[in-house]
Design an enzyme around this catalytic site. Structure first.
Site: not given
Length: 656
Positions: A307, A330, A443, A607
């Site tokens: 981040n 956060k 993102c 993945c």
């Protein structure tokens, strides 16, 4: 305190030297001035050496005076009328032995020093005892637990000699008790720091991208969890304090309608910011710096190393939080940074997921709402809640190298009471239904250029200030599109409200927040991407955990490891021996898988999070059943993907 000109020279003694001296500073006791006779003074007698005795007195005096200054105690200069300064020319308190350089007899100097010392102790004993009590609640018990006071009572005699020395044994016991208490407290502090550091290390690699909303991360580093009850009700600010004028003076000088009235409105307003990530970082910092009265931050996620290149409100290391904020919630991390920037405002940090149970209460208790989230479920919830509560919604988003900004449900300050106020399209007017494909983009999957969300957040902060103060033209009727590569800003005029909008039209079908929740069953929520429905077609035998797959690798069993991530992710990091075929290309390259398996090697699909690999396993299994590729032996899905690999097998593997 200042010393008279004729006071003997005393140099400040280093604190570390005081407490490591061979003769430690004895504990200070409360002096009962009502019971002590007028001729009684208090004086410490550390040993039999008169020179060292006087040296210790000066050192102790300096120590006590320094300690009382820490708690705001102001002592007047001691009375020195009886002190014959001609007999003492100088004293060096930095000398370990406290050596006197004198021009007259030692007994007379000792007598004068005893008078001066008595005056100092009578003034500072209460403050010093209070200071010691603040540092440890057990000290008073030790000091008052019986036995002779280590500060002896000294009565002046005809020649000025001192009598009534304290018991050496009792004083030593008191000192030992105090030392033991200090060591116990130090050890307790070390234990708490070690425990906290260990909790932070354990949470460092805790993923924020879980497969279910219910797996909300907890944060052991939080001092406490705030709730909606911590959101205050603000009163209107009538006048600015001198400190506020100094802090916000550059805003007060604006000639575009802001001025004193605008600052008062900011100080009287409250803002809800949902999301403390890349966009939220700059929104929160600028709103805090500009003086918004109260800000509530909502974010259930934790700070991760990936981040920090864009979420500038967080830090890698911070001495206030056990040297590490990675792994911290956060919202709490953002609150710490905002208070460090502007400690005069009020902030509430909520470690919760925004959902139908809390969205209406949170929205209705604030003047403006800022959408800095990263998922469609939260965006639809906030849009609908702001329409129900009649609150302006400042919305921003960023992905890759692009961003966008607009304001929903805004009516000018002069239109609030007007029933026919002009309305513009809401979020549902522009995006009637959640897109299950586009909604899975984030993102973390597609990447983002760090400054892009930061710039969008700055623009959002400007719009919030404009909405609250009524200055300028709010972007309620336009959509701003920003492309960082050509550095282009495009303003698109928003269409009028849709006549069949599900929330803001006369034919609205969503009339309460429970209806909103029902309409978002398939929308991606916070840090969650909907797993394809085809997952149910995989048999239980086709799933393997990362631990079991690691054991398979260690045994050397031949197999094909098929990594179906996009190429740019594969190039960042990969497991040894893997083969990369992106999921979007898999159906056209099944012949390559057929060749690799060659009828004998099982295929294991991998993945990042165990989602794309499920779809890859299904595609390969279907080709086997249809008999198109007969050399594919078998296919399995590695549950949890590389994120699970980091947590359960190799913590050194890159987490992103």
């Amino acid at each position: 305190t200042t010393q008279p000109q004729n006071h003997p020279t005393i140099q400040n003694h280093p604190t570390s030297h005081i407490f490591t001296h061979d003769r430690p500073f004895p504990p200070i006791h409360h002096v009962n001035h009502q019971q002590s006779p007028p001729t009684t003074t208090t004086m410490s007698r550390p040993d039999e050496d008169p020179d060292a005795d006087m040296s210790s007195l000066y050192v102790q005096a300096n120590a006590i005076r320094g300690a009382t200054s820490d708690i705001g105690s102001t002592l007047p200069p001691p009375t020195l009328d009886d002190l014959d300064v001609d007999r003492i020319t100088s004293f060096d308190a930095t000398d370990a032995e406290g050596e006197f350089r004198k021009s007259s007899s030692r007994p007379a100097a000792r007598r004068d020093l005893a008078r001066w010392w008595s005056n100092v102790l009578s003034r500072v004993s209460r403050s010093a005892s209070s200071l010691l009590s603040q540092h440890s609640p057990n000290l008073n018990e030790l000091l008052e637990g019986g036995g002779q006071n280590p500060i002896a009572t000294v009565e002046e005699e005809g020649r000025g000699t001192c009598g009534g020395r304290p018991s050496e044994q009792n004083a030593s016991e008191e000192v030992c008790d105090l030392r033991a208490e200090v060591e116990r407290l130090k050890e307790r502090i070390r234990q708490l720091e070690d425990t906290r550091a260990e909790e932070l290390r354990d949470s460092r690699y805790r993923p924020s991208n879980s497969s279910e909303v219910s797996s909300k991360p907890t944060n052991a580093a939080l001092p406490f969890l705030e709730t909606q009850s911590h959101i205050p009700t603000l009163t209107t600010v009538q006048t600015l304090q001198p400190q506020q004028i100094s802090r916000y003076s550059r805003q007060l000088l604006l000639s575009d309608g802001f001025g004193l009235a605008g600052q008062k409105k900011l100080l009287s307003s409250s803002v809800l910011v949902v999301g403390a990530g890349g966009i939220g970082s700059t929104v929160l910092l600028y709103l805090a710096a500009s003086g918004v009265g109260h800000i509530t931050i909502v974010d259930y996620d934790v700070v991760e190393m990936s981040n920090l290149h864009r979420q500038i409100i967080h830090k890698d290391h911070d001495s206030s939080y056990a040297n590490e904020r990675v792994g911290m919630n956060k919202a709490q991390s953002a609150k710490a940074s905002m208070l460090a920037l502007n400690p005069t405002i009020s902030i509430t940090a909520l470690d919760v997921i925004m959902d139908a149970d809390n969205v209406m209460e949170l929205v209705s208790r604030h003047d403006v709402v800022v959408d800095a989230s990263d998922n469609p479920r939260t965006r639809y919830l906030l849009n609908d809640a702001c329409i129900f509560a009649d609150k302006a919604l400042v919305s921003g988003s960023a992905m890759g190298t692009e961003g966008q900004l607009t304001v929903y449900n805004y009516r000018g300050v002069h239109e609030v009471d007007c029933c026919n106020a002009k309305k513009t399209a809401c979020y549902r007017c522009l995006y009637p239904n959640p897109n299950p494909v586009e909604g899975c983009k984030s993102c973390s999957d597609n990447g983002v250029l760090g400054p892009v969300p930061g710039l969008i957040g700055v623009l959002q902060a400007v719009e919030v200030i404009k909405v609250l103060t009524g200055i300028g033209k709010v972007m309620h009727d336009r959509l701003l599109m920003y492309d960082s590569l050509p550095c282009s800003f495009i303003n698109i005029k928003k269409p009028p409200p849709k006549q069949n909008c599900a929330i803001c039209s006369p034919q609205a079908t969503i009339k309460r927040i429970s209806d909103t929740e029902q309409s978002l069953q398939c929308a991606r929520g916070p840090s969650v991407c909907t797993v394809p429905v085809q997952t149910s077609k995989l048999s239980q035998d086709q799933h393997i955990s990362c631990i079991d797959y690691d054991n398979l690798r260690k045994t050397g069993q031949p197999h094909v490891l098929l990594d179906v991530r996009v190429t740019r992710q594969y190039e960042m990091c990969s497991l040894d021996g893997s083969v990369n075929i992106p999921l979007v290309e898999l159906e056209t390259k099944l012949d390559k898988v057929d060749e690799l398996s060659n009828g004998i090697l099982p295929v294991y699909c991998l993945c990042r999070r165990g989602i794309a690999s499920v779809e890859a396993t299904r595609i390969i299994q279907r080709s086997i059943e249809e008999g198109k590729y007969k050399k594919i032996h078998s296919v399995y899905n590695i549950d949890g993907g590389l994120n699970s690999w980091v947590k359960t097998v190799d913590s050194e593997f890159p987490w992103y």
